[in-house]
Design a protein around this motif. Structure first.
Motif, short mmCIF file in Angstrom:
data_model
loop_
_atom_site.label_atom_id
_atom_site.label_comp_id
_atom_site.label_asym_id
_atom_site.label_seq_id
_atom_site.Cartn_x
_atom_site.Cartn_y
_atom_site.Cartn_z
N THR A 168 11.26 11.46 67.38
CA THR A 168 10.61 12.67 67.11
C THR A 168 10.79 12.78 65.41
O THR A 168 11.29 12.08 64.75
CB THR A 168 11.38 13.93 67.56
OG1 THR A 168 12.95 14.00 67.18
CG2 THR A 168 11.56 13.61 69.09
N THR A 170 12.30 15.16 63.81
CA THR A 170 13.25 15.54 63.10
C THR A 170 14.24 14.46 63.16
O THR A 170 14.99 13.90 62.16
CB THR A 170 14.09 16.52 64.19
OG1 THR A 170 13.37 17.73 64.16
CG2 THR A 170 15.59 17.05 63.58
N GLU A 171 14.25 13.31 64.23
CA GLU A 171 15.01 12.12 64.11
C GLU A 171 14.45 11.27 62.97
O GLU A 171 15.25 10.59 62.38
CB GLU A 171 15.02 11.55 65.52
CG GLU A 171 15.53 12.35 66.66
CD GLU A 171 15.24 11.55 68.03
OE1 GLU A 171 15.92 11.97 68.86
OE2 GLU A 171 14.31 10.88 68.08
N ASP A 174 15.84 12.69 59.64
CA ASP A 174 17.18 12.44 59.59
C ASP A 174 17.78 10.83 59.37
O ASP A 174 18.75 10.60 58.59
CB ASP A 174 18.05 12.97 60.80
CG ASP A 174 17.96 14.34 61.00
OD1 ASP A 174 17.57 15.15 59.70
OD2 ASP A 174 18.05 14.97 61.94
#
Length: 336
Positions: A168, A170-171, A174
């Motif tokens: 995703t 967000t992943e 990060d």
């Protein structure tokens, strides 16, 4: 000053600041006025908060635009620093920039999205790299060199770009390194080294920054391509993705196609395979100079030349305030 009023009006940064309830102690400074002052700082390309304070104290019109009446009402440097830390933690400039791009792009189709990265030097020291811990247990001996005939080579771990296809947004964000370190790239035929960060930006036609990611200086340009494309997809609709040879990767090419875009990537000869773009693709790839002009505007006129804050969150907030002011300024140019 008229330009400042127009930029602040089109941004509407006060919509993203919630008023706090004051009960005891000294009343807090108006955060809306401070946020507007940081946009003014980028428009006037002030190097430090002290320069911004001197500008506001000497200009009655700019003070009233921000929300202060007299010179004595302009906050101190310490107040500006504390409020900036709050804005960085809440992601204020990023949220305002995303809303601005979504609001004004609407259903308009962007022809070209030029993807590129630039160096962001800083004055902080770069921490030394720590050695990875030694694995516990008996040491496993591995054969060096090519495997013998009939032997099955050990499978290689997937690269970051390959893993991003199943992540995703967000992943992916990060997973990208964000700490300050050393970077190197070719500039003018020679190697250029800097310590700090690298700013990755998607530029729409007209030098309008659509999305941006800040990573460590050592991160390769291609590792931020898929996250950038995913971020830009939720903000604007574009037809072509223009990238230089650093982004010549099968995963990036296929991801661009999966988004419904037409990728045009300058071929990279590192693999020994010689490929040529069609004449029409070469002419369209020339539009990628939008990214170079955009980075030049950001560094020379909107505060990205001298970074005086510490930490990746504050550096990113500083750059996003500049990108926010630049985006509003360029959108005003298109409207007039």
């Amino acid at each position: 000053e008229k330009r400042v009023v127009a930029v602040l009006e089109i941004i509407g940064i006060e919509r993203f600041i919630h008023s706090s309830v004051w009960n005891l102690g000294r009343p807090p400074q108006d955060r809306c006025a401070l946020a507007k002052a940081f946009v003014v700082k980028m428009i006037f390309n002030c190097d430090a908060n002290s320069d911004l304070i001197g500008l506001l104290q000497g200009s009655p019109n700019l003070r009233k635009i921000c929300g202060w009446d007299g010179p004595s009402q302009v906050p101190s440097e310490a107040t500006f620093s504390r409020s900036f830390r709050e804005f960085a933690e809440m992601g204020l400039p990023e949220r305002a920039h995303q809303s601005l791009i979504k609001q004004l792009s609407g259903d308009r189709v962007v022809g070209h999205m030029s993807r590129d990265a630039t160096d962001i030097p800083i004055r902080e020291k770069v921490p030394g790299k720590s050695k990875p811990p030694k694995p516990s247990g008996p040491k496993v001996a591995r054969k060096r060199g090519r495997p013998k005939k009939g032997e099955t080579p050990a499978p290689k771990d997937p690269s970051r770009i390959q893993r991003q296809r199943a992540m995703t947004l967000t992943e992916m964000l990060d997973d990208l390194p964000k700490g300050r370190d050393w970077g190197v790239k070719k500039k003018g035929g020679a190697l250029y080294h800097w310590k700090g960060y690298k700013l990755h930006v998607d530029w729409a036609d007209g030098e309008i920054p659509v999305s941006a990611i800040l990573t460590s200086a050592s991160v390769h340009d291609s590792q931020a391509a898929i996250p950038l494309a995913t971020m830009s997809l939720g903000r604007v609709n574009n037809l072509y993705d223009l990238m230089d040879a650093a982004y010549d990767s099968r995963e990036i090419f296929e991801h661009s196609l999966s988004l419904g875009h037409i990728p045009i990537i300058d071929p990279n000869s590192r693999s020994g395979e010689r490929r040529e773009l069609a004449p029409a693709q070469k002419r369209r790839l020339d539009e990628r100079s939008t990214a170079e002009r955009g980075f030049s505007l950001l560094k020379e006129g909107f505060g990205a030349r001298n970074i005086r804050v510490r930490g990746d969150a504050k550096v990113y907030a500083h750059l996003m305030f500049g990108l926010l002011a630049l985006a509003a300024d360029r959108l005003l140019n298109l409207a007039t």
